[in-house]
Design a protein around this motif. Structure first.
Motif, PDB file in Angstrom:
ATOM      1  N   MET A  32      66.280   8.785  90.793  1.00  0.00           N
ATOM      2  CA  MET A  32      65.069   9.502  90.398  1.00  0.00           C
ATOM      3  C   MET A  32      65.316  10.993  90.511  1.00  0.00           C
ATOM      4  N   SER A  33      64.768  11.737  89.582  1.00  0.00           N
ATOM      5  CA  SER A  33      65.185  13.122  89.395  1.00  0.00           C
ATOM      6  C   SER A  33      64.497  14.120  90.303  1.00  0.00           C
ATOM      7  N   SER A  34      63.261  13.870  90.746  1.00  0.00           N
ATOM      8  CA  SER A  34      62.566  14.860  91.558  1.00  0.00           C
ATOM      9  C   SER A  34      61.648  14.163  92.543  1.00  0.00           C
ATOM     10  N   PRO A  35      61.351  14.828  93.689  1.00  0.00           N
ATOM     11  CA  PRO A  35      60.467  14.214  94.683  1.00  0.00           C
ATOM     12  C   PRO A  35      59.086  13.944  94.094  1.00  0.00           C
ATOM     13  N   VAL A  36      58.475  12.894  94.586  1.00  0.00           N
ATOM     14  CA  VAL A  36      57.152  12.490  94.113  1.00  0.00           C
ATOM     15  C   VAL A  36      56.215  12.394  95.308  1.00  0.00           C
ATOM     16  N   SER A  37      55.055  13.027  95.213  1.00  0.00           N
ATOM     17  CA  SER A  37      54.032  12.858  96.241  1.00  0.00           C
ATOM     18  C   SER A  37      53.127  11.699  95.847  1.00  0.00           C
ATOM     19  N   ILE A  38      52.772  10.881  96.828  1.00  0.00           N
ATOM     20  CA  ILE A  38      51.945   9.694  96.588  1.00  0.00           C
ATOM     21  C   ILE A  38      50.659   9.840  97.399  1.00  0.00           C
ATOM     22  N   ARG A  39      49.537   9.708  96.718  1.00  0.00           N
ATOM     23  CA  ARG A  39      48.239   9.841  97.382  1.00  0.00           C
ATOM     24  C   ARG A  39      47.358   8.632  97.062  1.00  0.00           C
ATOM     25  N   GLU A  40      46.509   8.280  98.011  1.00  0.00           N
ATOM     26  CA  GLU A  40      45.549   7.213  97.815  1.00  0.00           C
ATOM     27  C   GLU A  40      44.157   7.805  97.587  1.00  0.00           C
ATOM     28  N   HIS A  41      43.347   7.083  96.818  1.00  0.00           N
ATOM     29  CA  HIS A  41      42.013   7.561  96.459  1.00  0.00           C
ATOM     30  C   HIS A  41      41.019   6.410  96.500  1.00  0.00           C
ATOM     31  N   TRP A  42      39.789   6.749  96.799  1.00  0.00           N
ATOM     32  CA  TRP A  42      38.674   5.810  96.683  1.00  0.00           C
ATOM     33  C   TRP A  42      37.647   6.425  95.739  1.00  0.00           C
ATOM     34  N   ILE A  43      37.250   5.653  94.741  1.00  0.00           N
ATOM     35  CA  ILE A  43      36.367   6.161  93.691  1.00  0.00           C
ATOM     36  C   ILE A  43      35.083   5.349  93.699  1.00  0.00           C
ATOM     37  N   ASP A  44      33.965   6.029  93.884  1.00  0.00           N
ATOM     38  CA  ASP A  44      32.678   5.351  93.885  1.00  0.00           C
ATOM     39  C   ASP A  44      32.246   5.015  92.462  1.00  0.00           C
ATOM     40  N   THR A  45      31.751   3.798  92.270  1.00  0.00           N
ATOM     41  CA  THR A  45      31.148   3.399  91.001  1.00  0.00           C
ATOM     42  C   THR A  45      29.787   2.791  91.314  1.00  0.00           C
ATOM     43  N   GLY A  46      29.047   2.497  90.279  1.00  0.00           N
ATOM     44  CA  GLY A  46      27.738   1.896  90.494  1.00  0.00           C
ATOM     45  C   GLY A  46      27.818   0.472  91.013  1.00  0.00           C
ATOM     46  N   LYS A  47      28.977  -0.177  90.855  1.00  0.00           N
ATOM     47  CA  LYS A  47      29.126  -1.572  91.255  1.00  0.00           C
ATOM     48  C   LYS A  47      29.909  -1.747  92.552  1.00  0.00           C
ATOM     49  N   GLY A  48      30.699  -0.749  92.906  1.00  0.00           N
ATOM     50  CA  GLY A  48      31.519  -0.867  94.105  1.00  0.00           C
ATOM     51  C   GLY A  48      32.666   0.121  94.062  1.00  0.00           C
ATOM     52  N   PRO A  49      33.418   0.259  95.167  1.00  0.00           N
ATOM     53  CA  PRO A  49      34.504   1.247  95.237  1.00  0.00           C
ATOM     54  C   PRO A  49      35.774   0.750  94.553  1.00  0.00           C
ATOM     55  N   LEU A  50      36.443   1.669  93.859  1.00  0.00           N
ATOM     56  CA  LEU A  50      37.749   1.403  93.265  1.00  0.00           C
ATOM     57  C   LEU A  50      38.826   2.066  94.111  1.00  0.00           C
ATOM     58  N   PHE A  51      39.910   1.344  94.351  1.00  0.00           N
ATOM     59  CA  PHE A  51      41.074   1.935  95.002  1.00  0.00           C
ATOM     60  C   PHE A  51      42.039   2.420  93.929  1.00  0.00           C
ATOM     61  N   ALA A  52      42.559   3.639  94.111  1.00  0.00           N
ATOM     62  CA  ALA A  52      43.516   4.203  93.157  1.00  0.00           C
ATOM     63  C   ALA A  52      44.637   4.895  93.916  1.00  0.00           C
ATOM     64  N   GLN A  53      45.727   5.123  93.205  1.00  0.00           N
ATOM     65  CA  GLN A  53      46.883   5.812  93.781  1.00  0.00           C
ATOM     66  C   GLN A  53      47.497   6.669  92.682  1.00  0.00           C
ATOM     67  N   ASP A  54      48.026   7.824  93.076  1.00  0.00           N
ATOM     68  CA  ASP A  54      48.747   8.626  92.089  1.00  0.00           C
ATOM     69  C   ASP A  54      50.120   9.011  92.619  1.00  0.00           C
ATOM     70  N   TRP A  55      51.051   9.124  91.677  1.00  0.00           N
ATOM     71  CA  TRP A  55      52.434   9.533  91.943  1.00  0.00           C
ATOM     72  C   TRP A  55      52.665  10.804  91.140  1.00  0.00           C
ATOM     73  N   THR A  56      52.847  11.933  91.798  1.00  0.00           N
ATOM     74  CA  THR A  56      52.935  13.208  91.104  1.00  0.00           C
ATOM     75  C   THR A  56      54.237  13.921  91.455  1.00  0.00           C
ATOM     76  N   PRO A  57      55.128  14.112  90.463  1.00  0.00           N
ATOM     77  CA  PRO A  57      56.356  14.873  90.711  1.00  0.00           C
ATOM     78  C   PRO A  57      56.032  16.313  91.105  1.00  0.00           C
ATOM     79  N   THR A  58      56.902  16.924  91.910  1.00  0.00           N
ATOM     80  CA  THR A  58      56.653  18.294  92.347  1.00  0.00           C
ATOM     81  C   THR A  58      56.613  19.252  91.171  1.00  0.00           C
ATOM     82  N   ASP A  59      57.369  18.947  90.112  1.00  0.00           N
ATOM     83  CA  ASP A  59      57.383  19.816  88.939  1.00  0.00           C
ATOM     84  C   ASP A  59      56.640  19.174  87.772  1.00  0.00           C
ATOM     85  N   ALA A  60      55.582  18.417  88.077  1.00  0.00           N
ATOM     86  CA  ALA A  60      54.852  17.670  87.048  1.00  0.00           C
ATOM     87  C   ALA A  60      54.271  18.601  85.995  1.00  0.00           C
ATOM     88  N   SER A  61      54.354  18.147  84.760  1.00  0.00           N
ATOM     89  CA  SER A  61      53.750  18.874  83.649  1.00  0.00           C
ATOM     90  C   SER A  61      53.154  17.875  82.687  1.00  0.00           C
TER      91      SER A  61
END
Length: 264
Positions: free
Chosen positions: A1-30
């Motif tokens: 893999m070419s560049s470091p990736v930061s990984i974060r977890e998220h909780w998203i409120d909806t009208g029906k219940g919470p969604l779990f999400a995750q993102d992977w973002t390269p340090t030089d993301a564009s």
């Protein structure tokens, strides 16, 4: 893999219940992010290392989430409705867009997640720069139903439901029945994406294994027959229903080339 990736977890409120999400973002993301939509038994964890590799090879942030009722997200309130595919485009996609703040994205869906990706592009054309379907279904065919019946028998064997419980906890039985009962329902037998595909205006890449047990090559052929938009059909010899795991390098190369050509 070419560049470091930061990984974060998220909780998203909806009208029906919470969604779990995750993102992977390269340090030089564009450029715009890639949003992953999982299959009928899937969740964020079952993408395994694919999102990180996808982020590194494309240089784009990658976002994945558990649909309501799946993985670490909240329980689904009741039985899964027959319009659940459009429901995802109507409710969850806008919630993701608000939470992450992207104006545009590339939508990448695996299996039924591919159908949901089509629905997202059709409903939110200004927000979708490109569409990638992987092992997706465009309609209900006998091969799909036969594959589901075989899987249902396999999950009926002693100890097999624990495979789902590892990822979905005590929601596992609901996840299994939501898949089987919906796709085998007579009321769902006429479902197709014809109306949604007619509204797609962005470039399309359709990936499909030639040995996919849940759908024939008629599906990617339908996805890439949309008029007046750039389309690429990538058939994968010797590959089954999960190309991003079975032939990850091939999938990554195809996605990178497609995005470079049509969504750079």
């Amino acid at each position: 893999m070419s560049s470091p990736v930061s990984i974060r977890e998220h909780w998203i409120d909806t009208g029906k219940g919470p969604l779990f999400a995750q993102d992977w973002t390269p340090t030089d993301a564009s450029d715009v992010p890639i949003v992953l939509l999982h299959d009928s038994l899937g969740c964020v964890a079952l993408w395994r290392d694919f999102p990180e590799h996808l982020a590194c090879t494309t240089g784009r942030p990658v976002i994945a989430y558990d649909r309501l009722g799946f993985g670490r997200s909240g329980r689904y309130p009741g039985a899964l409705p027959l319009d659940f595919i459009d429901d995802e485009a109507r409710e969850s996609f806008p919630a993701l867009q608000r939470h992450f703040g992207f104006e545009q994205c590339v939508v990448f869906g695996h299996s039924v997640g591919g159908a949901m990706a089509v629905a997202c592009v059709a409903r939110h054309p200004q927000a979708c720069a490109a569409l990638v379907t992987e092992s997706a279904q465009a309609f209900v065919e006998h091969q799909t139903r036969d594959g589901i019946r075989a899987a249902e028998q396999e999950f009926a064997r002693e100890g097999q439901l624990e495979r789902l419980q590892k990822y979905h906890g005590d929601k596992a039985f609901w996840v299994l029945r939501a898949w089987v009962d919906t796709w085998l329902s007579n009321d769902f037998s006429d479902w197709n994406l014809d109306a949604e595909l007619a509204r797609v205006k962005c470039p399309i890449l359709s990936l499909h294994g030639e040995q996919d047990e849940y759908g024939s090559m008629a599906h990617p052929e339908r996805f890439t027959s949309v008029p007046d938009v750039p389309t690429v059909l990538k058939s994968l010899p010797g590959c089954g229903h999960v190309p991003h795991r079975e032939q990850q390098a091939v999938v990554l190369e195809a996605v990178v080339d497609f995005l470079r050509r049509f969504a750079g």
